[in-house]
Design a protein around this motif. Structure first.
Motif, PDB file in Angstrom:
ATOM      1  N   PHE A  17       0.829  -1.200   0.000  1.00  0.00           N
ATOM      2  CA  PHE A  17       0.000   0.000   0.000  1.00  0.00           C
ATOM      3  C   PHE A  17       0.871   1.261   0.000  1.00  0.00           C
ATOM      4  N   ARG A  18       1.916   1.250   0.789  1.00  0.00           N
ATOM      5  CA  ARG A  18       2.783   2.432   0.840  1.00  0.00           C
ATOM      6  C   ARG A  18       3.509   2.629  -0.485  1.00  0.00           C
ATOM      7  N   ALA A  19       3.971   1.551  -1.085  1.00  0.00           N
ATOM      8  CA  ALA A  19       4.708   1.653  -2.345  1.00  0.00           C
ATOM      9  C   ALA A  19       3.847   2.242  -3.459  1.00  0.00           C
ATOM     10  N   SER A  20       2.546   2.018  -3.380  1.00  0.00           N
ATOM     11  CA  SER A  20       1.643   2.534  -4.411  1.00  0.00           C
ATOM     12  C   SER A  20       0.991   3.853  -4.006  1.00  0.00           C
ATOM     13  N   LYS A  21       1.431   4.416  -2.863  1.00  0.00           N
ATOM     14  CA  LYS A  21       0.853   5.656  -2.327  1.00  0.00           C
ATOM     15  C   LYS A  21      -0.656   5.514  -2.135  1.00  0.00           C
ATOM     16  N   ALA A  22      -1.060   4.353  -1.640  1.00  0.00           N
ATOM     17  CA  ALA A  22      -2.481   4.070  -1.437  1.00  0.00           C
ATOM     18  C   ALA A  22      -2.931   4.314   0.005  1.00  0.00           C
ATOM     19  N   LEU A  23      -1.987   4.525   0.913  1.00  0.00           N
ATOM     20  CA  LEU A  23      -2.317   4.791   2.306  1.00  0.00           C
ATOM     21  C   LEU A  23      -2.251   6.303   2.514  1.00  0.00           C
ATOM     22  N   ALA A  43      -7.880   1.326  -5.153  1.00  0.00           N
ATOM     23  CA  ALA A  43      -7.733   1.455  -6.597  1.00  0.00           C
ATOM     24  C   ALA A  43      -6.276   1.693  -6.966  1.00  0.00           C
ATOM     25  N   ARG A  44      -5.543   2.403  -6.110  1.00  0.00           N
ATOM     26  CA  ARG A  44      -4.123   2.656  -6.394  1.00  0.00           C
ATOM     27  C   ARG A  44      -3.289   1.401  -6.169  1.00  0.00           C
TER      28      ARG A  44
END
Length: 201
Positions: A17-23, A43-44
């Motif tokens: 989640f962090r790697a995809s900037k989803a958090l 979605a990210r």
């Protein structure tokens, strides 16, 4: 059926989640109508096909084995569940479809149908109150399927979501959520953002 072996620890899931900037952090109005200082934009995290496949395979591996081998359909509620539903179908090697709300109530459309006796996994991206998942299960039952298990990438319900069938989440997070009349001052001071919610602020 292909053997599903990938497992992921909670910190590995959160790293995705962090790697995809989803958090995200801020003031968010969730689809449940509650407010939070944190938001998981699934979605990210699912926009990269390889990452989506890894997460779905890991979630499929967590399903109880006796149920996993019975599942012959995956159904997800639109919109949030569409991608993870598709990837869960791939991981389980079964057809995946989704229910949507053309008139405010979930139903199968677009030529999707279930046969009597189909054993269905209902899957979501994030469960907060469980309301949309429960409504999706009602629609699946009405369409002739039998929901034998429910799953989600993220369980934010703090263990309160009940579906009447075994529920499996890849990761459980306990970020606090608030009703509109119980916001802490620091949250109330910031305008609420509706990131992909079906509820208008």
């Amino acid at each position: 059926m292909t053997r599903i072996t990938l497992t992921m620890q909670d910190d590995a899931v959160l790293a995705e989640f962090r790697a995809s900037k989803a958090l995200l952090e801020g003031h968010f109005l969730l689809s449940s109508g509650r407010h939070s200082a944190h938001y998981l934009q699934c979605a990210r995290v699912l926009m990269n096909p390889e990452r989506a496949a890894r997460l779905a395979t890991a979630l499929a591996a967590k399903l109880p084995h006796d149920l996993r081998r019975q599942i012959n359909k995956v159904v997800a509620p639109a919109m949030g569940g569409v991608i993870i539903g598709h990837e869960m179908g791939r991981a389980l090697q079964v057809d995946a479809m989704f229910v949507e709300r053309p008139e405010g109530t979930f139903e199968l459309r677009r030529g999707f149908s279930l046969e009597p006796g189909d054993k269905v996994l209902m899957v979501e991206d994030v469960v907060t109150t469980g309301k949309s998942s429960q409504e999706a299960i009602v629609a699946i039952d009405a369409a002739g399927g039998e929901v034998i298990a429910a799953a989600a990438l993220v369980d934010r319900s703090a263990g309160t979501a009940e579906f009447g069938v075994p529920f499996t989440a890849l990761v459980a997070l306990t970020f606090p959520t608030y009703a509109a009349d119980e916001l802490p001052p620091e949250l109330a001071a910031r305008p609420a953002i509706k990131p992909g919610s079906r509820v208008q602020p």
